[in-house]
Design an enzyme around this catalytic site. Structure first.
Site, short mmCIF file in Angstrom:
data_model
loop_
_atom_site.label_atom_id
_atom_site.label_comp_id
_atom_site.label_asym_id
_atom_site.label_seq_id
_atom_site.Cartn_x
_atom_site.Cartn_y
_atom_site.Cartn_z
N SER A 80 -3.64 -0.22 4.10
CA SER A 80 -3.82 -1.67 3.57
C SER A 80 -2.14 -2.42 4.25
O SER A 80 -1.90 -2.97 3.56
CB SER A 80 -3.59 -1.50 2.36
OG SER A 80 -4.16 -1.16 1.60
N SER A 81 -0.97 -1.41 4.50
CA SER A 81 0.23 -1.76 4.46
C SER A 81 0.02 -2.70 6.10
O SER A 81 0.88 -3.94 5.69
CB SER A 81 0.71 -0.66 5.53
OG SER A 81 1.22 0.65 4.48
#
Length: 680
Positions: free
Chosen positions: A390-391
């Site tokens: 999800s970065s």
């Protein structure tokens, strides 16, 4: 009377013929004499300078000798890599020097120094035996010599038979082995090129004895050699790279490249990373010697015509104190996470940089063996790639804004998604319900569904339950991937080091499921340095800057102080992302909420940093030896309003949560330590 007249007429004809022949001979002789005079005049007048140069080059020959490499400093002027001098004994072979003469010198030199023999090969021993036992060898090779003289066998066949027959007869004493070792070193050098005979553990006594007896040792000289010295031990040792030894010389795979640039075969060159990348800067200006030879080609005298100088120095962007502290923090947190259950975690990689100019402040990586042994893996920060989870969601939103697929503060329903064919997708924070969230909250909660719906909108689709995913997603996939690329995700960052990876980009044309996973960092893979460039681009308001380890090149100084600046290396802006300042600010507000709102996925680790910070967390599902694991990622910057530093962290192969392991605490300590050191 008639007979007499006829006889006189014949005699006259004969005289005339003879006279004509004499005239022809005379003309020929005169012509040859004229040509000879002209040729002599041409050689003496027109070509005199060329022949003078030829004579000079025959008797006065310039030879380059090795000099120490340039030093390497950190950004604060702390010396990291230096040269340490060591005594050396060299041999310079004359143009007409015979094998017998070299062996005589080796035999004499053996009286003054001890020579290791452990590196002597069987062929070295056999070669020495062949040169020193000619009578025995001749008897062994009578048959082959006759065949060779009658052209029945080739030189290669003769040599093969020679070494095969000689092998069993080679029995050398310890003293002969030393002479053989000396001779093999001497024979390895080129004509009129200094060859190092011994530069390891040369004692004061040996050095003095050789120096005092140079008259008995033609071609032998005493000099100073050097080795690289690392003042901070193993810290960044792999990143500095390796320099070849005198024995290794030029690498075989690049020998033509170096020879074309004036290198000698036994020159020492950088073989990896910084030493390799900045070879032209660090190599130095060679010492030049003039050797005078006699008509037989023997060296009669030598003279230094240029003392040379060591290479230019390089100043790194690295802060060595910060680097060492980051490495200690990594080791500390490896122990903490392993104790908490991360027994299979095998790598931790960290990049700390200035987001405003591309300076790399710290570059640290560690590998963990199954037994828990920790070793350096600094180069893994740019040579290895990972699914980062999800970065990347900030890049997904910004791509959606640019494509007019979504707008600022747009709300969507986070809910489990169902597609035709049994494909189901959901967010981790909301497994079953329906929650209305906007774009900033999607970042804070790390909503997968918001990103999936954004990706569908980029493809021109609105989600409806049970909808079929498109068969061909190539255009939308290219659009989303290019959106990631403009931040540095999936493309090389351009760091000034070799072997950087671009990451892996999988096939998207006919698999919409992979396309959706791309939007949440579960498909393409990226390096830790790419993550750092990505978060830095958002931190500095949209400028993707080329990272670099070297920030200055300086001329060598004869003292311990730094020399004058020769070149300043500034961060190059590679591109400006296709987003407005309002759109970038929106994502930065979302990143602020990730770290500072209690619902944020990074709140536990980052909400109380000494300087307010912002960023994003990520978790990517992976497999290790067939077992499910996760890569945990943390990216951020501080201060949140005007960033001065940014970081990226990747832990590979952590256990599948829950529980959530406190990997972000490493990022928190890096931020606190950085600003604490700065205030001091």
């Amino acid at each position: 009377m008639l007979r007499r007249l006829k006889q006189e007429s014949n005699e006259l004809k004969q005289k005339r013929t003879t006279q004509r022949r004499l005239n022809v001979v005379f003309v020929a002789v005169m012509t040859l004499m004229t040509l000879l005079i002209l040729r002599l005049g041409y050689l003496q007048i027109v070509k005199t300078d060329d022949y003078k140069k030829a004579v000079a080059s025959n008797e006065n020959i310039e030879i380059n000798e090795s000099v120490p490499r340039g030093r390497i400093y950190d950004r604060n002027g702390k010396l990291l890599v230096d040269n340490t001098a060591k005594k050396a004994i060299t041999y310079t072979r004359g143009r007409m020097t015979t094998t017998a003469e070299m062996i005589d010198v080796a035999r004499e030199l053996a009286k003054f120094i001890s020579m290791p023999t452990d590196k002597l090969t069987d062929m070295d021993k056999q070669t020495y035996y062949i040169q020193t036992h000619r009578d025995e060898v001749s008897q062994l090779m009578e048959k082959e010599a006759a065949q060779f003289n009658e052209n029945m066998i080739s030189q290669a066949d003769y040599d093969k038979a020679l070494y095969k027959k000689v092998g069993p007869h080679v029995k050398l004493s310890e003293s002969e082995l030393e002479i053989a070792a000396l001779y093999s070193k001497m024979a390895a050098g080129s004509q009129l090129t200094p060859q190092t005979i011994k530069n390891e553990e040369v004692s004061e006594k040996e050095y003095a004895l050789v120096s005092q007896n140079l008259a008995k040792l033609p071609g032998i000289n005493t000099s100073m050699d050097w080795d690289r010295k690392y003042l901070y031990g193993d810290t960044l040792r792999t990143m500095f790279g390796k320099v070849s030894s005198k024995e290794e010389g030029l690498p075989k795979e690049n020998i033509d490249y170096y020879l074309a640039r004036g290198y000698a075969r036994n020159d020492r060159v950088g073989q990896s990373y910084l030493e390799y990348q900045y070879e032209d800067v660090l190599r130095g200006h060679k010492k030049k010697m003039k050797y005078v030879t006699d008509k037989s080609g023997q060296i009669t005298s030598s003279e230094v015509i240029d003392p040379g100088s060591r290479g230019n120095d390089i100043i790194l962007s690295i802060d060595i104190d910060l680097q060492q502290k980051v490495e200690k923090l990594i080791v500390k947190h490896i122990a903490t996470l392993r104790a908490a259950g991360a027994k299979d975690m095998d790598k931790v990689l960290v990049v700390v940089q200035d987001p405003n100019n591309g300076d790399i402040l710290a570059l640290a990586g560690k590998q963990i063996s199954p037994s828990g042994e920790v070793t350096d893996y600094h180069y893994g920060t740019f040579t290895s790639q990972y699914a980062v989870g999800s970065s990347v969601k900030g890049a997904t939103l910004l791509t959606g804004y640019h494509q007019k697929a979504i707008h600022l503060d747009e709300e969507m329903v986070d809910e489990p998604l169902t597609f035709a064919g049994g494909v189901n997708k959901r967010s981790y924070f909301n497994q079953n319900g329906k929650v209305v969230i906007n774009d900033k909250e999607a970042l804070m909660h790390s909503s997968n569904v918001y990103m999936f719906k954004t990706a569908l909108k980029i493809a021109g689709l609105n989600y409806t339950p049970g909808m079929a995913l498109p068969d061909n997603i190539a255009q939308a996939g290219q659009t989303l991937r290019k959106g990631m690329n403009q931040f540095g995700l999936g493309v090389k960052t351009g760091i000034d080091l070799p072997n950087e990876v671009a990451g892996q980009s999988g096939h998207l044309t006919d698999n919409a499921g992979n396309y959706l996973d791309l939007a949440i960092g579960q498909y393409d893979t990226y390096s830790p340095l790419q993550l750092s460039q990505y978060i830095s681009t958002i931190a500095n308001d949209g400028y993707r800057i080329q990272p670099h380890l070297v920030r200055e090149i300086r001329q060598p100084s004869k003292t311990e102080t730094l020399g004058p600046v020769k070149e300043v290396i500034e961060g190059k802006v590679l591109n400006r992302i296709n987003n407005s300042q309002k759109e970038i600010d929106q994502v930065r507000r979302g990143f602020d909420m990730v770290f500072n709102q209690i619902e944020g996925t990074g709140y536990n680790s980052f909400h109380d940093t000494n300087v307010k910070s912002a960023g994003k967390t990520g978790t990517a599902e992976v497999f290790q030896n067939g077992e499910p694991r996760v890569n945990a990622t943390y990216i951020g910057y501080a201060p949140a309003d005007k960033p001065e530093m940014s970081f990226s962290i990747i832990y590979s192969n952590q256990p599948v949560p829950p529980p959530w392991l406190p990997g972000g605490d490493l990022g928190k300590e890096i931020i606190n330590m950085y600003f604490s050191s700065k205030s001091k």
